[in-house]
Design a protein around this motif. Structure first.
Motif, PDB file in Angstrom:
ATOM      1  N   CYS A 157       0.878  -1.222   0.080  1.00 36.60           N
ATOM      2  CA  CYS A 157       0.122  -0.041   0.143  1.00 36.60           C
ATOM      3  C   CYS A 157       1.025   1.118   0.039  1.00 36.60           C
ATOM      4  N   ASP A 195      -1.724   5.510   2.907  1.00 34.62           N
ATOM      5  CA  ASP A 195      -2.861   4.673   3.225  1.00 34.62           C
ATOM      6  C   ASP A 195      -2.275   4.143   4.993  1.00 34.62           C
ATOM      7  N   VAL A 196      -0.997   3.983   5.028  1.00 30.38           N
ATOM      8  CA  VAL A 196      -0.407   3.816   6.410  1.00 30.38           C
ATOM      9  C   VAL A 196      -0.762   4.937   7.446  1.00 30.38           C
ATOM     10  N   VAL A 228      -4.284   5.115   8.628  1.00 28.89           N
ATOM     11  CA  VAL A 228      -4.401   4.279   9.842  1.00 28.89           C
ATOM     12  C   VAL A 228      -4.112   5.028  11.147  1.00 28.89           C
ATOM     13  N   TRP A 260      -4.554  -2.133  15.816  1.00 29.45           N
ATOM     14  CA  TRP A 260      -3.097  -2.358  15.127  1.00 29.45           C
ATOM     15  C   TRP A 260      -2.265  -2.491  16.504  1.00 29.45           C
ATOM     16  N   LEU A 281      -1.047  -3.747  11.290  1.00 29.75           N
ATOM     17  CA  LEU A 281      -1.042  -2.434  10.700  1.00 29.75           C
ATOM     18  C   LEU A 281      -1.355  -2.800   9.132  1.00 29.75           C
ATOM     19  N   ALA A 338      -3.945  -0.933   6.589  1.00 27.73           N
ATOM     20  CA  ALA A 338      -3.458   0.001   5.475  1.00 27.73           C
ATOM     21  C   ALA A 338      -3.577  -0.655   4.198  1.00 27.73           C
ATOM     22  N   GLU A 339      -3.319  -1.814   3.818  1.00 24.18           N
ATOM     23  CA  GLU A 339      -3.372  -2.452   2.669  1.00 24.18           C
ATOM     24  C   GLU A 339      -4.935  -2.640   2.400  1.00 24.18           C
ATOM     25  N   ILE A 354      -7.157  -0.404   3.175  1.00 26.46           N
ATOM     26  CA  ILE A 354      -7.569   0.890   2.710  1.00 26.46           C
ATOM     27  C   ILE A 354      -6.912   0.994   1.124  1.00 26.46           C
ATOM     28  N   GLY A 355      -5.966   0.667   1.094  1.00 18.69           N
ATOM     29  CA  GLY A 355      -5.158   0.789  -0.455  1.00 18.69           C
ATOM     30  C   GLY A 355      -5.759  -0.138  -1.393  1.00 18.69           C
TER      31      GLY A 355
END
Length: 166
Positions: free
Chosen positions: A10, A14-15, A18, A28, A137, A141-142, A144-145
């Motif tokens: 991602c 994106d990270v 989060v 997370w 995490l 994040a992945e 979201i992306g």
């Protein structure tokens, strides 16, 4: 001082999506069990997350303070976990390829009884904990992306039995 690194599929943004959502903190961070409140100004420096750690019937209420917020590159927090103590947690994120990034988490005890634990022992405990923290995490994040990612996410690789890091 414990350091862990993980490749995520991602973007750094994106990270930070989060990290910037304080209500996701217990999703997370290993050990955080619930959120009680998030300052309106989170994640700006000096703002706080009000969380608990541990499990019922004896969760301990505490807080985490943002010390530095520089998206999409760096976030630094002071995480409290009394009676254990306080830790400085640094997350550095760098782009990797067209749709990935590398996340490094570094944690060190800065006050309280945890500072009395010999560094090699503390590093082993924190390394295990932060391996799982980065794993969680990655899921968030992945997720979201996923809009444009062509590679499998951490969750997809694991469900297929492939290596988790790659």
């Amino acid at each position: 001082m414990s350091r862990n690194v993980r490749v995520l599929k991602c973007s750094p943004a994106d990270v930070f999506a989060v990290l910037g959502n304080g209500w996701l903190y217990p999703s997370w961070v290993v050990g955080a069990s619930r959120m009680r409140d998030v300052d309106e100004s989170w994640p700006r420096p000096h703002s706080r997350l009000h969380h608990s750690f541990g499990v019922w019937p004896v969760p301990i209420d505490d807080k985490t303070e943002s010390l530095e917020w520089d998206p999409p590159r760096r976030a630094v927090m002071k995480a409290r976990g009394w009676p254990v103590g306080e830790a400085r947690v640094t997350l550095d994120v760098k782009p990797r390829g067209a749709d990935g990034c590398i996340v490094r988490i570094q944690e060190e005890a800065v006050s309280g009884p945890a500072t009395l634990v010999p560094a090699p022992l503390m590093d082993v405990m924190l390394h295990w904990r932060n391996t799982e923290t980065l794993h969680r995490l990655a899921y968030l994040a992945e997720g979201i992306g996923r809009g444009s990612a062509s590679e499998l996410s951490t969750a997809e690789r694991e469900s297929l039995g492939a290596a988790a890091d790659g």
